[in-house]
Design a protein around this motif. Structure first.
Motif, PDB file in Angstrom:
ATOM      1  N   ARG A  24       0.803  -1.222   0.000  1.00  0.00           N
ATOM      2  CA  ARG A  24       0.000   0.000   0.000  1.00  0.00           C
ATOM      3  C   ARG A  24       0.839   1.276   0.000  1.00  0.00           C
ATOM      4  NH1 ARG A  24      -2.798   3.485   3.370  1.00  0.00           N
ATOM      5  NH2 ARG A  24      -1.833   2.786   5.290  1.00  0.00           N
ATOM      6  N   LEU A  25       2.038   1.211   0.562  1.00  0.00           N
ATOM      7  CA  LEU A  25       2.864   2.408   0.768  1.00  0.00           C
ATOM      8  C   LEU A  25       4.271   2.226   0.212  1.00  0.00           C
ATOM      9  CD1 LEU A  25       1.958   2.934   4.525  1.00  0.00           C
ATOM     10  CD2 LEU A  25       0.994   4.189   2.592  1.00  0.00           C
ATOM     11  N   GLU A  39       1.331   7.062  -0.413  1.00  0.00           N
ATOM     12  CA  GLU A  39       0.302   6.046  -0.592  1.00  0.00           C
ATOM     13  C   GLU A  39       0.261   5.742  -2.089  1.00  0.00           C
ATOM     14  OE1 GLU A  39      -4.404   5.278   0.227  1.00  0.00           O
ATOM     15  OE2 GLU A  39      -3.422   6.956   1.236  1.00  0.00           O
ATOM     16  N   ALA A  82       1.113   3.218   9.379  1.00  0.00           N
ATOM     17  CA  ALA A  82      -0.099   3.731   8.743  1.00  0.00           C
ATOM     18  C   ALA A  82      -0.717   4.943   9.441  1.00  0.00           C
ATOM     19  CB  ALA A  82      -1.137   2.617   8.651  1.00  0.00           C
TER      20      ALA A  82
END
Length: 185
Positions: A24-25, A39, A82
């Motif tokens: 995701r990152l 992101e 996150a």
């Protein structure tokens, strides 16, 4: 031919980067003393502030919940990956001098750091407590990696010495020497 799907820019040079285990990152260590986090889906960038020198090494816990960053100020910082605006969870000085590399064990319990002090240092991932110091490199250590599925690791110094260690007892298991060779072909 390939075409880029995303283009992210930062105003300082980037020294290292990693993709988190969830995919995701993307994070990158920069010469402006920051960790930059993007992101992937949106390109949203968040700077992580806490170092006082170039960020030179990054690693994630196995599930990706914690990001570890190391820098030339010798600091090892743990971050909640996150969080909307990540703040350091823990920070401490790892090597004497520049921290050049770090690696997270497969079970996520131990962080290994290396740097200018010629040492491999092992730290508790949960408390930041020093667990063990592995000595024997004749020169500055630039890289470290855990052997998958084991409690063993390898480290490499700038003279081409690769050392294979047992993390549990600190014993040097073997050493490899990489020599410069020139092919005349």
């Amino acid at each position: 031919a390939t075409n880029p799907s995303h283009a992210w820019a930062h105003t300082a040079r980037l020294r290292c980067c990693r993709v988190d285990p969830t995919g995701r990152l993307v994070v990158a260590g920069a010469t402006d003393h920051t960790v930059q986090r993007w992101e992937i889906a949106t390109g949203t960038r968040v700077p992580l502030l806490g170092h006082t020198n170039w960020v030179s090494a990054l690693g994630f816990s196995p599930a990706g919940a914690t990001l570890y960053s190391g820098s030339y100020d010798g600091r090892l910082i743990a971050w909640e990956t996150a969080a909307a605006n990540p703040q350091p969870l823990r920070a401490h000085t790892a090597p004497a001098g520049w921290l050049r590399g770090l690696a997270v064990s497969g079970d996520g319990q131990t962080i290994a750091t290396v740097g200018n002090d010629r040492l491999v240092k092992l730290w508790s991932a949960t408390t930041g407590e020093s667990l063990r110091t592995l000595e024997g490199h004749p020169q500055q250590v630039f890289c470290v990696q855990w052997v998958p599925g084991t409690r063993e690791l390898v480290s490499g110094d700038c003279l081409g010495n690769i050392q294979h260690w047992s993390a549990d007892d600190g014993k040097l298991l073997r050493q490899f020497e990489v020599r410069d060779t020139v092919s005349l072909i």
